[in-house]
Design a protein around this motif. Structure first.
Motif, mmCIF file in Angstrom:
data_model
loop_
_atom_site.group_PDB
_atom_site.id
_atom_site.type_symbol
_atom_site.label_atom_id
_atom_site.label_comp_id
_atom_site.label_asym_id
_atom_site.label_seq_id
_atom_site.Cartn_x
_atom_site.Cartn_y
_atom_site.Cartn_z
ATOM 1 N N TYR A 4 45.955 35.328 37.763
ATOM 2 C CA TYR A 4 46.098 36.420 37.945
ATOM 3 C C TYR A 4 45.961 36.560 39.549
ATOM 4 O O TYR A 4 45.414 35.583 40.101
ATOM 5 C CB TYR A 4 44.952 37.533 37.419
ATOM 6 C CG TYR A 4 43.427 37.082 37.721
ATOM 7 C CD1 TYR A 4 42.924 37.712 38.622
ATOM 8 C CD2 TYR A 4 42.915 36.239 37.027
ATOM 9 C CE1 TYR A 4 41.602 37.327 38.941
ATOM 10 C CE2 TYR A 4 41.329 35.920 37.329
ATOM 11 C CZ TYR A 4 41.112 36.359 38.406
ATOM 12 O OH TYR A 4 39.528 35.995 38.810
ATOM 13 N N CYS A 6 44.775 39.503 42.495
ATOM 14 C CA CYS A 6 43.946 40.689 42.774
ATOM 15 C C CYS A 6 43.747 40.937 44.339
ATOM 16 O O CYS A 6 43.116 39.989 44.751
ATOM 17 C CB CYS A 6 42.650 41.194 42.221
ATOM 18 S SG CYS A 6 41.826 42.810 42.446
ATOM 19 N N ASN A 35 55.675 36.671 35.766
ATOM 20 C CA ASN A 35 54.642 37.441 34.998
ATOM 21 C C ASN A 35 53.178 37.455 35.040
ATOM 22 O O ASN A 35 52.399 37.878 34.228
ATOM 23 C CB ASN A 35 55.104 37.025 33.300
ATOM 24 C CG ASN A 35 54.919 35.538 33.223
ATOM 25 O OD1 ASN A 35 54.697 34.901 34.218
ATOM 26 N ND2 ASN A 35 54.744 34.906 32.000
ATOM 27 N N THR A 36 52.820 36.861 36.159
ATOM 28 C CA THR A 36 51.345 36.757 36.435
ATOM 29 C C THR A 36 50.873 38.449 36.863
ATOM 30 O O THR A 36 51.517 39.047 37.428
ATOM 31 C CB THR A 36 50.949 36.063 37.685
ATOM 32 O OG1 THR A 36 51.697 34.695 37.481
ATOM 33 C CG2 THR A 36 49.595 36.071 38.198
ATOM 34 N N PRO A 37 49.796 38.927 36.096
ATOM 35 C CA PRO A 37 49.163 39.944 36.379
ATOM 36 C C PRO A 37 48.947 40.154 37.653
ATOM 37 O O PRO A 37 48.013 39.331 38.340
ATOM 38 C CB PRO A 37 47.946 40.102 35.606
ATOM 39 C CG PRO A 37 48.208 39.141 34.261
ATOM 40 C CD PRO A 37 48.860 37.991 35.063
ATOM 41 N N LYS A 38 49.262 41.315 38.509
ATOM 42 C CA LYS A 38 48.853 41.561 39.960
ATOM 43 C C LYS A 38 48.633 42.873 40.233
ATOM 44 O O LYS A 38 48.904 44.036 39.641
ATOM 45 C CB LYS A 38 50.360 41.469 40.528
ATOM 46 C CG LYS A 38 50.987 39.957 40.563
ATOM 47 C CD LYS A 38 52.335 39.888 41.176
ATOM 48 C CE LYS A 38 53.650 40.189 40.251
ATOM 49 N NZ LYS A 38 53.512 39.439 39.091
ATOM 50 N N PHE A 39 47.433 42.813 41.058
ATOM 51 C CA PHE A 39 46.645 44.201 41.265
ATOM 52 C C PHE A 39 46.790 44.148 42.736
ATOM 53 O O PHE A 39 46.059 43.380 43.403
ATOM 54 C CB PHE A 39 45.391 44.308 40.609
ATOM 55 C CG PHE A 39 45.504 44.051 39.061
ATOM 56 C CD1 PHE A 39 45.811 45.178 38.377
ATOM 57 C CD2 PHE A 39 45.378 42.924 38.743
ATOM 58 C CE1 PHE A 39 45.963 44.843 37.044
ATOM 59 C CE2 PHE A 39 45.492 42.548 37.309
ATOM 60 C CZ PHE A 39 45.725 43.723 36.417
#
Length: 59
Positions: A4, A6, A35-39
């Motif tokens: 992920y 952040c 498709n990696t969660p990114k914030f």
């Protein structure tokens, strides 16, 4: 690949620098998958980081 991503930043993200690079640029470097969660959190890290860590550690 990273699991992920952040980023906590109080400045505008920009292309060309590692610490200020936007997530899509990190994809081209092979650090993140599409498709990696990114914030991205736009705030001061000294305020936001302790809140996030306390939440994650269930304090």
């Amino acid at each position: 690949f990273w699991s992920y991503f952040c980023q906590i930043s109080d400045s505008t993200t920009s292309y060309g620098s590692y610490s200020g690079a936007v997530p899509n640029e990190k994809i081209t470097w092979g650090k993140l998958a599409i498709n990696t969660p990114k914030f991205i959190i736009e705030s001061d890290a000294t305020i936001v980081a302790p809140l996030i860590f306390a939440y994650l550690l269930n304090l």
